[in-house]
Design a protein around this motif. Structure first.
Motif, mmCIF file in Angstrom:
data_model
loop_
_atom_site.group_PDB
_atom_site.id
_atom_site.type_symbol
_atom_site.label_atom_id
_atom_site.label_comp_id
_atom_site.label_asym_id
_atom_site.label_seq_id
_atom_site.Cartn_x
_atom_site.Cartn_y
_atom_site.Cartn_z
ATOM 1 N N GLN A 97 38.096 -109.393 -51.310
ATOM 2 C CA GLN A 97 37.139 -108.862 -50.347
ATOM 3 C C GLN A 97 35.921 -108.217 -51.007
ATOM 4 O O GLN A 97 35.076 -107.645 -50.325
ATOM 5 C CB GLN A 97 37.829 -107.837 -49.442
ATOM 6 N N VAL A 98 35.839 -108.297 -52.323
ATOM 7 C CA VAL A 98 34.697 -107.733 -53.034
ATOM 8 C C VAL A 98 33.453 -108.569 -52.739
ATOM 9 O O VAL A 98 33.441 -109.784 -52.962
ATOM 10 C CB VAL A 98 34.959 -107.679 -54.553
ATOM 11 N N SER A 99 32.426 -107.937 -52.201
ATOM 12 C CA SER A 99 31.182 -108.636 -51.866
ATOM 13 C C SER A 99 30.044 -108.264 -52.799
ATOM 14 O O SER A 99 29.023 -108.947 -52.822
ATOM 15 C CB SER A 99 30.773 -108.317 -50.420
ATOM 16 N N ALA A 100 30.199 -107.187 -53.581
ATOM 17 C CA ALA A 100 29.135 -106.760 -54.490
ATOM 18 C C ALA A 100 29.120 -107.627 -55.738
ATOM 19 O O ALA A 100 30.158 -108.128 -56.191
ATOM 20 C CB ALA A 100 29.327 -105.293 -54.869
ATOM 21 N N THR A 101 27.935 -107.793 -56.289
ATOM 22 C CA THR A 101 27.748 -108.551 -57.527
ATOM 23 C C THR A 101 27.165 -107.624 -58.580
ATOM 24 O O THR A 101 26.068 -107.080 -58.401
ATOM 25 C CB THR A 101 26.815 -109.744 -57.313
ATOM 26 N N ILE A 102 27.890 -107.446 -59.684
ATOM 27 C CA ILE A 102 27.445 -106.539 -60.745
ATOM 28 C C ILE A 102 26.308 -107.183 -61.526
ATOM 29 O O ILE A 102 26.415 -108.320 -61.991
ATOM 30 C CB ILE A 102 28.615 -106.186 -61.675
ATOM 31 N N ARG A 103 25.201 -106.443 -61.671
ATOM 32 C CA ARG A 103 24.043 -106.911 -62.432
ATOM 33 C C ARG A 103 24.045 -106.360 -63.851
ATOM 34 O O ARG A 103 23.597 -107.038 -64.781
ATOM 35 C CB ARG A 103 22.749 -106.510 -61.719
ATOM 36 N N SER A 104 24.518 -105.135 -64.014
ATOM 37 C CA SER A 104 24.611 -104.520 -65.341
ATOM 38 C C SER A 104 25.651 -103.412 -65.271
ATOM 39 O O SER A 104 25.995 -102.928 -64.197
ATOM 40 C CB SER A 104 23.260 -103.959 -65.790
ATOM 41 N N TRP A 105 26.135 -103.015 -66.455
ATOM 42 C CA TRP A 105 27.139 -101.962 -66.482
ATOM 43 C C TRP A 105 27.105 -101.268 -67.829
ATOM 44 O O TRP A 105 26.489 -101.748 -68.784
ATOM 45 C CB TRP A 105 28.539 -102.524 -66.203
ATOM 46 N N GLY A 106 27.749 -100.112 -67.897
ATOM 47 C CA GLY A 106 27.814 -99.361 -69.134
ATOM 48 C C GLY A 106 28.943 -98.365 -69.077
ATOM 49 O O GLY A 106 29.496 -98.067 -68.013
ATOM 50 N N THR A 107 29.287 -97.837 -70.229
ATOM 51 C CA THR A 107 30.366 -96.848 -70.321
ATOM 52 C C THR A 107 29.850 -95.450 -70.627
ATOM 53 O O THR A 107 30.630 -94.528 -70.796
ATOM 54 C CB THR A 107 31.367 -97.273 -71.414
ATOM 55 N N SER A 108 28.545 -95.285 -70.691
ATOM 56 C CA SER A 108 27.940 -93.986 -70.956
ATOM 57 C C SER A 108 26.859 -93.717 -69.917
ATOM 58 O O SER A 108 26.125 -94.631 -69.516
ATOM 59 C CB SER A 108 27.327 -93.945 -72.362
ATOM 60 N N SER A 109 26.762 -92.472 -69.480
ATOM 61 C CA SER A 109 25.742 -92.116 -68.492
ATOM 62 C C SER A 109 24.335 -92.218 -69.065
ATOM 63 O O SER A 109 23.362 -92.264 -68.315
ATOM 64 C CB SER A 109 25.989 -90.689 -67.982
ATOM 65 N N ARG A 110 24.220 -92.270 -70.392
ATOM 66 C CA ARG A 110 22.903 -92.404 -71.021
ATOM 67 C C ARG A 110 22.446 -93.859 -71.080
ATOM 68 O O ARG A 110 21.272 -94.119 -71.310
ATOM 69 C CB ARG A 110 22.953 -91.826 -72.432
ATOM 70 N N GLN A 151 39.318 -95.823 -67.867
ATOM 71 C CA GLN A 151 37.980 -95.793 -68.452
ATOM 72 C C GLN A 151 36.924 -95.718 -67.349
ATOM 73 O O GLN A 151 36.973 -96.454 -66.362
ATOM 74 C CB GLN A 151 37.755 -97.040 -69.310
ATOM 75 N N ARG A 152 35.948 -94.827 -67.531
ATOM 76 C CA ARG A 152 34.857 -94.704 -66.577
ATOM 77 C C ARG A 152 33.804 -95.751 -66.862
ATOM 78 O O ARG A 152 33.412 -95.958 -68.022
ATOM 79 C CB ARG A 152 34.258 -93.303 -66.642
ATOM 80 N N VAL A 153 33.290 -96.394 -65.793
ATOM 81 C CA VAL A 153 32.300 -97.460 -65.935
ATOM 82 C C VAL A 153 31.170 -97.200 -64.948
ATOM 83 O O VAL A 153 31.412 -96.971 -63.757
ATOM 84 C CB VAL A 153 32.915 -98.849 -65.673
ATOM 85 N N PHE A 154 29.939 -97.229 -65.451
ATOM 86 C CA PHE A 154 28.757 -97.082 -64.614
ATOM 87 C C PHE A 154 28.263 -98.481 -64.242
ATOM 88 O O PHE A 154 27.971 -99.289 -65.120
ATOM 89 C CB PHE A 154 27.666 -96.302 -65.342
ATOM 90 N N VAL A 155 28.164 -98.737 -62.949
ATOM 91 C CA VAL A 155 27.890 -100.082 -62.473
ATOM 92 C C VAL A 155 26.605 -100.095 -61.649
ATOM 93 O O VAL A 155 26.386 -99.223 -60.804
ATOM 94 C CB VAL A 155 29.068 -100.606 -61.613
ATOM 95 N N THR A 156 25.763 -101.076 -61.910
ATOM 96 C CA THR A 156 24.617 -101.370 -61.055
ATOM 97 C C THR A 156 24.898 -102.706 -60.386
ATOM 98 O O THR A 156 24.963 -103.741 -61.061
ATOM 99 C CB THR A 156 23.313 -101.441 -61.860
ATOM 100 N N ALA A 157 25.102 -102.665 -59.071
ATOM 101 C CA ALA A 157 25.541 -103.860 -58.354
ATOM 102 C C ALA A 157 24.606 -104.149 -57.197
ATOM 103 O O ALA A 157 23.925 -103.255 -56.669
ATOM 104 C CB ALA A 157 26.970 -103.693 -57.847
ATOM 105 N N GLU A 158 24.593 -105.403 -56.808
ATOM 106 C CA GLU A 158 23.820 -105.848 -55.652
ATOM 107 C C GLU A 158 24.792 -106.162 -54.518
ATOM 108 O O GLU A 158 25.724 -106.947 -54.684
ATOM 109 C CB GLU A 158 22.989 -107.080 -55.993
ATOM 110 N N THR A 159 24.577 -105.514 -53.387
ATOM 111 C CA THR A 159 25.463 -105.716 -52.244
ATOM 112 C C THR A 159 24.712 -106.441 -51.136
ATOM 113 O O THR A 159 23.534 -106.167 -50.892
ATOM 114 C CB THR A 159 25.970 -104.372 -51.710
ATOM 115 N N PRO A 160 25.362 -107.359 -50.448
ATOM 116 C CA PRO A 160 24.713 -108.043 -49.332
ATOM 117 C C PRO A 160 24.524 -107.097 -48.160
ATOM 118 O O PRO A 160 25.196 -106.051 -48.079
ATOM 119 C CB PRO A 160 25.702 -109.173 -48.999
#
Length: 392
Positions: A97-110, A151-160
């Motif tokens: 049911q995941v509709s989001a598409t990850i564009r970029s990600w990282g493991t640090s807030s920086r 593990q914490r992951v920072f995600v930038t995703a595109e959602t419909p």
């Protein structure tokens, strides 16, 4: 040239443009509130309501599943945790049911966009992590590394675009919110309906007397009514509350009814008096010649003819009392919440759900739904009542 048939003067164009501007100024926030009430918190934070029909880019902080219960060994001393970030974070119940598409990600807030989907991040000491565009991840490392929290992951995703009725379901049907909003709705009706009818009854009699009955000091009374229109509401709150406490009314429905009646009477008397003065004098004089008393003239002639003015003030008074918070806070305080009105309930939601913007938008639109229906139903009487008596 402005007076030639078929042409419009510059003033006419200016008036039309001003009206269109005022309509848009009122309609656009209402439309934005309506659209926001169907959106999720992430969508509201990431983009404006005008982008509701387009894909939205959102930033989220997600976590992989806790490794102690989800890791698997490969026989070489390395452990691997696999799953889906959106499912592990509780955003969706199932990976399908995941509709989001990850564009970029990282493991640090920086560096939240350090990696692209499918790339492998080196977390140090042989620990690695790979995240795919649909949120699937693979986290590998030694036994002492793959333990504790995920593990914490920072995600930038595109959602419909996603418009949902879940917000209204939470507000209107979820037990905790339903009880509060439903009771607040009926409490608001309990305040608004009497606070609209009572001043109309008093103002109609007073307006007829000031318009058609001759008695000493009538002009002074009319001037006093006009003067009361400019008295700020805030000046009378504390003295009126002290008076209520001294005579035993205290804080309750009766006190708020009387407060709204007192604050609404000057406008009601002024509006109705101006309308009744404009009624044909011949009708009143003929009724008196036929032997009708002032009460009979008022009930059978003046009151039916004054319906547009009565309706216009009723709309004003209903909207004011329905949307009121200040008077309700002063004259209708109840620690048990039995007399909480909708405006107060929304303030409480703002305090307890400061980040749930979709709940606040939905509650606010539910609150303005009744005034909107009333306004669109009776707006023709509003215009007639306001214009009557303004020109001769």
């Amino acid at each position: 040239m402005d007076n030639i048939a078929g042409t419009k003067s510059r003033l006419t164009w200016a008036v039309n443009i001003s009206v269109v501007f005022l309509v848009l100024l009122w309609v656009l926030p209402t439309v934005g509130l309506l659209v926001s009430s169907f959106r999720t918190t992430e969508q509201i934070r990431s983009s404006g309501w005008w982008a509701a029909l387009f894909p939205a880019e959102i930033n989220q902080t997600l976590r992989a599943a806790d490794p102690d219960d989800n890791r698997t060994a490969d026989g070489a001393g390395r452990y691997t945790v696999e799953g889906n970030l959106f499912v592990a974070g509780g955003h969706v119940p199932d990976a399908e049911q995941v509709s989001a598409t990850i564009r970029s990600w990282g493991t640090s807030s920086r560096a939240i966009d350090a990696y692209r989907p499918g790339e492998t991040a080196d977390l140090g000491d042989g620990e690695t992590m790979t995240v795919r565009s649909n949120g699937d991840y693979s986290w590998s490392g030694n036994g002492d590394q793959i333990s504790g929290r995920g593990q914490r992951v920072f995600v930038t995703a595109e959602t419909p675009p996603d418009l949902t009725f879940d917000n209204y379901r939470k507000v209107l049907f979820e037990p905790g919110n339903r009880e509060g909003m439903t009771k607040a709705f009926f409490n608001t009706l309990t305040v608004t309906i009497p606070a609209t009818i009572i001043p109309i009854l008093f103002a109609a009699f007073a307006a007829y007397a000031l318009a058609w009955m001759d008695f000493p000091g009538r002009a002074i009374l009319v001037a006093g009514v006009v003067a009361l229109l400019v008295v700020p509401l805030q000046l009378a709150l504390i003295p009126l509350l002290k008076l209520h406490n001294e005579i035993g009314i205290g804080k309750g429905y009766l006190g708020v009814w009387l407060a709204h009646t007192g604050f609404g009477l000057p406008l009601a008397i002024y509006l109705l008096r101006n309308y009744m003065v404009g009624l044909p004098r011949e009708i009143i004089e003929n009724a008196r010649v036929d032997g009708a008393s002032d009460f009979q003239i008022f009930v059978r002639i003046v009151l039916p003819l004054s319906f547009p003015a009565l309706a216009s003030f009723a709309i004003f008074q209903f909207l004011w009392t329905w949307n009121d918070l200040l008077v309700a806070m002063v004259f209708l305080i109840d620690s048990s919440g039995q007399t909480t009105v909708m405006t107060r309930q929304i303030v409480e939601l703002l305090g307890t759900r400061g980040g749930d913007w979709e709940i606040l938008a939905t509650s606010a639109f539910v609150s303005i739904a009744v005034p909107l229906m009333l306004f669109f139903t009776m707006q023709r009487y509003l215009v007639r009542g306001l214009l009557a008596g303004s020109v001769k």
